[in-house]
Design an enzyme around this catalytic site. Structure first.
Site, PDB file in Angstrom:
ATOM      1  N   THR A 259      35.846  39.553  42.493  1.00 12.48           N
ATOM      2  CA  THR A 259      36.376  39.321  41.154  1.00 12.48           C
ATOM      3  C   THR A 259      35.315  39.627  40.112  1.00 12.48           C
ATOM      4  OG1 THR A 259      37.297  37.631  39.673  1.00 12.48           O
ATOM      5  CG2 THR A 259      35.712  36.880  41.298  1.00 12.48           C
TER       6      THR A 259
ATOM      7  N   ASP B  32      41.258  40.894  46.155  1.00  7.64           N
ATOM      8  CA  ASP B  32      41.017  40.767  44.730  1.00  7.64           C
ATOM      9  C   ASP B  32      41.608  39.412  44.323  1.00  7.64           C
ATOM     10  OD1 ASP B  32      40.469  41.543  42.015  1.00  7.64           O
ATOM     11  OD2 ASP B  32      42.613  41.861  41.801  1.00  7.64           O
TER      12      ASP B  32
ATOM     13  N   THR C 283      42.663  37.855  40.807  1.00  6.81           N
ATOM     14  CA  THR C 283      43.757  37.684  39.854  1.00  6.81           C
ATOM     15  C   THR C 283      44.958  38.548  40.225  1.00  6.81           C
ATOM     16  OG1 THR C 283      42.178  37.203  38.110  1.00  6.81           O
ATOM     17  CG2 THR C 283      44.396  37.807  37.429  1.00  6.81           C
TER      18      THR C 283
END
Length: 730
Positions: free
Chosen positions: A547, A391, A393
């Site tokens: 994302t 992933d 962030t």
């Protein structure tokens, strides 16, 4: 004066929580949900060979069996013969071993008997059935001998006691090492508040959320969680939806907009009309996805279970052949004796400790390297991973705002621009403001020209205004410029357009009605991320990124890090699907994530790895938790998986070697030349095998799991934030 303002361009992670009980992940803690330390001893496993068993249960039965085993062994004729002492004799002494042995069989052996029955019903023989077979045969044969039936000399009380005790020790060690945590579904449920403020005739009444109905109106205060999906009737607020949707920036919601249960109103109070409750909410949908993923995730047998299954069939076939051969030779008594001996010694003590000892040492070594292993299958599978799906962030990026670039008009210096912007933002608590103030403090020249702002004011979704050294200074995004009827100057518009194209947040600085420059605010790539990607490639492992960001943002990050495949603009419910897509290509996937929206994907992947700074839900859905935020720790997991697998194989070879040698001898293959393995010699071989296994497992302590050694960073990885590669939102 402290205030919050909200810029109109998405620039990164969610706003800081205003709720006084906000947790360290930026989430307001729901009232009534107390997060306490997990009592690993009393966690009950829900699947696998330990289904329904707690760590404490194995511990208590081990100690009880150990205490009872001492007199059983002491009063064993075989132990007396081996150690050269005379058995104590007194009235009733002959019944000590049978009585205590029976207690050990019933109490200590119960988990194995139940587990063996379950494996038998499912037609998947494993460790439990192998142990159950051995202790049941030993129990029956010993009572036949004790009662003098048939004239057999099959006193296995000592063997029964030691086998049960050592197997209980092995399972206790394994479960204690792996521990257990509350389920991901419980953690998801904890995202909802226990109570809601229902509006009744103009007043608010606190009610349990279970009493809410569609059409009710609830008051959601700043810092509080939305109790149910609904539509805003009155008020405007920015909502932190990162843990549900994967979008890291706070989202502005106003009258007529929908809001989702579990999200947080970060700044203002709103009234929401309930549109969905219970199983119909978005959060409940995520719960169902996690449950489905956990159910459908590959549940391959662990290495020890596969070895135990082979040994079970080996013992069973050997026993049957032994019985047939000796009966055919005209020695039915020998047929019974030899068959029972084969079945009893076919379950080596070393097998019960071979894997648990490795797992216990592996989890200890991993913990020191910042890796918490919750699932032994994750430990075994990590060495076979083909692709690591990160992933973005908070995983590959820091999940925090940083000023990554500055552009100014010709007559304004970079330091001057930052000084004015920082002075205007000084009284704001918004994460963007903190990023600008930090950038000014870290800039060598700007730090030497401190400016002071007064008359601070903030406009939601627009920016801030303040008087700085007599000049009116505004900092904000495109909406602010439109309100002021200003255009971006030609001297900087090319630069700011490039920032927008790569997904950065652009904040203009206006002094006395003129734009003097702009700053780019982005979510900065972790220096360790580049090292992690490079090290994974060096090991032949592909790297992918997923994302919810716009494609141009995701592609920019992927290109900067050298990532093989990028999945952009992925909705939360589709992350699970992307993992499934990779698996359908024949790839073994390790998923690394930190949010609620990652939970189904973490559960579905062969190995789910949660970032420790992420949500409880992500951590409960994963088989591995990284205590820190360093993505290089994935390399530690791979290194440990290879090292522990080697030790498991070596230990199983030793344990199985005992069987391969002793079972045929016990069956009497060398009887024609006058040699038959006695139970006493079998016990000595068994002990030697167990000691070798224990010593070999200790060699795992030499494994270097330091992420800094496995994936060292370079000066290029740590280039200053202002020149960092573009990374934006989740």
């Amino acid at each position: 004066m402290n205030a919050s303002h909200h810029h109109d361009h998405p620039v990164g992670h969610s706003a800081e929580p205003a709720h006084p009980d906000a947790d360290t992940h930026g989430q307001a803690m729901p009232t009534g949900h107390v997060h306490s330390a997990v009592d690993e001893d009393h966690q009950v496993h829900s699947h696998g060979q330990h289904a329904g068993h707690s760590t404490a249960m194995f511990k208590h039965r081990f100690w009880a069996s150990l205490v009872l085993s001492v007199p059983v062994v002491v009063f064993s004729p075989m132990a007396a013969h081996l150690l050269g002492y005379h058995l104590p004799e007194f009235p009733g002494s002959a019944w000590i071993a049978p009585v205590l042995g029976t207690v050990i069989f019933v109490y200590g052996g119960a988990p194995f008997l139940k587990g063996g029955l379950t494996e038998l019903r499912s037609r998947q023989p494993g460790m439990m059935l192998l142990i159950a077979l051995a202790i049941t045969v030993a129990f029956v044969a010993s009572w036949v001998t004790t009662l003098g039936l048939g004239g057999f000399n099959l006193d296995f009380w000592w063997e029964l006691a030691l086998l049960v005790t050592i197997m209980l020790l092995g399972h206790w060690l394994e479960m204690r090492a792996l521990g257990a945590a509350s389920s991901a579904l419980d953690a998801l449920a904890a995202l909802l508040p226990d109570e809601a403020e229902k509006v009744v005739d103009g007043d608010t009444v606190t009610v349990p959320i279970a009493e809410l109905a569609v059409g009710d109106v609830v008051l959601v205060r700043a810092g509080a969680r939305v109790p149910a999906d609904g539509t805003i009737l009155a008020g405007t607020a920015e909502f932190d939806e990162a843990m549900i949707t994967g979008e890291s920036q706070p989202v502005l919601r106003q009258a007529g907009d929908t809001v989702v249960a579990g999200t947080v109103a970060t700044d203002n109070t709103v009234r929401v009309e309930v549109a969905a409750i219970g199983a119909d909410t978005t959060l409940a949908g995520i719960q169902r996805m996690v449950a489905d993923a956990q159910e459908s995730s590959s549940r391959a047998q662990a290495l020890a279970d596969r070895a135990a299954a082979l040994l079970f069939w080996f013992a069973l076939v050997a026993g049957i052949l032994t019985a047939i051969a000796w009966t055919w030779l005209g020695s039915p008594d020998d047929a019974v004796t030899r068959t029972v001996t084969v079945l009893v010694i076919a379950c080596p003590h070393a097998l019960g400790l071979a894997i648990p000892l490795v797992i216990a040492l592996s989890t200890e070594r991993a913990a020191k390297a910042g890796v918490l292993i919750k699932d032994r299958l994750a430990l075994e599978r990590m060495r076979t991973i083909d692709v690591v799906l990160f992933d973005k962030t908070g995983t590959l990026t820091e999940g925090a705002h940083a000023v990554t670039a500055v552009t100014t008009m010709p007559d304004v210096s970079e330091a001057e621009l930052l000084a004015y912007a920082a002075a205007a933002e000084a009284d704001s608590e918004h994460p963007v403001a903190r990023a600008i103030v930090t950038a000014a403090a870290e800039h060598p020249e700007a730090a030497r020209m401190p400016k002071h702002g007064t008359d601070f004011s903030a406009a939601m979704g627009r920016g801030v205004r303040a008087t700085v050294d007599g000049a009116e200074v505004l900092v904000g995004g495109p909406n602010m410029l439109r309100e002021l009827a200003l255009d971006t100057p030609e001297q900087i518009i090319g630069t700011t357009r490039a920032w927008v194209d790569r997904g950065a947040g652009v904040l203009h600085v206006v002094r006395d009605g003129s734009v003097i420059g702009a700053v780019a605010v982005e979510d900065k790539v972790r220096p360790e991320s580049r090292a992690a990607v490079a090290a994974l490639h060096a090991r032949g492992v592909k790297v992918a990124m997923i994302t919810g960001d716009a494609r141009q943002v995701a592609e920019a990050v992927g290109a900067d890090l050298g990532i093989d495949e990028v999945f952009a603009e992925v909705l939360p419910q589709d992350k699970d699907t992307k993992v499934n897509d990779l698996q359908s290509r024949g790839l073994s996937v390790a998923m690394v994530g930190d949010g609620v929206n990652d939970a189904p994907a973490l559960a579905r992947a062969e190995v789910g790895i949660a970032i420790g700074a992420g949500t409880d839900v992500a951590m409960e859905s994963a088989g591995v938790v990284l205590a820190g935020n360093d993505p290089r720790a994935v390399l530690s997991m791979i290194e440990l998986s290879h090292a522990s697998y080697r030790k498991m194989i070596q230990n199983l070879v030793w344990a199985a070697g005992y069987n391969i040698l002793s079972v045929p001898l016990a069956a009497g293959v060398l009887a024609p030349i006058g040699f038959v393995l006695s139970p006493a010699v079998g016990a000595i071989l068994m002990s030697a095998s167990t000691i070798v296994v224990a010593l070999n497992a200790q060699l795992l302590r030499r494994t270097d799991l330091d992420p800094a050694h496995l994936a060292p960073t370079t000066p290029e990885d740590r280039r200053p934030a202002r020149r960092a590669a573009p990374v934006a939102t989740h």
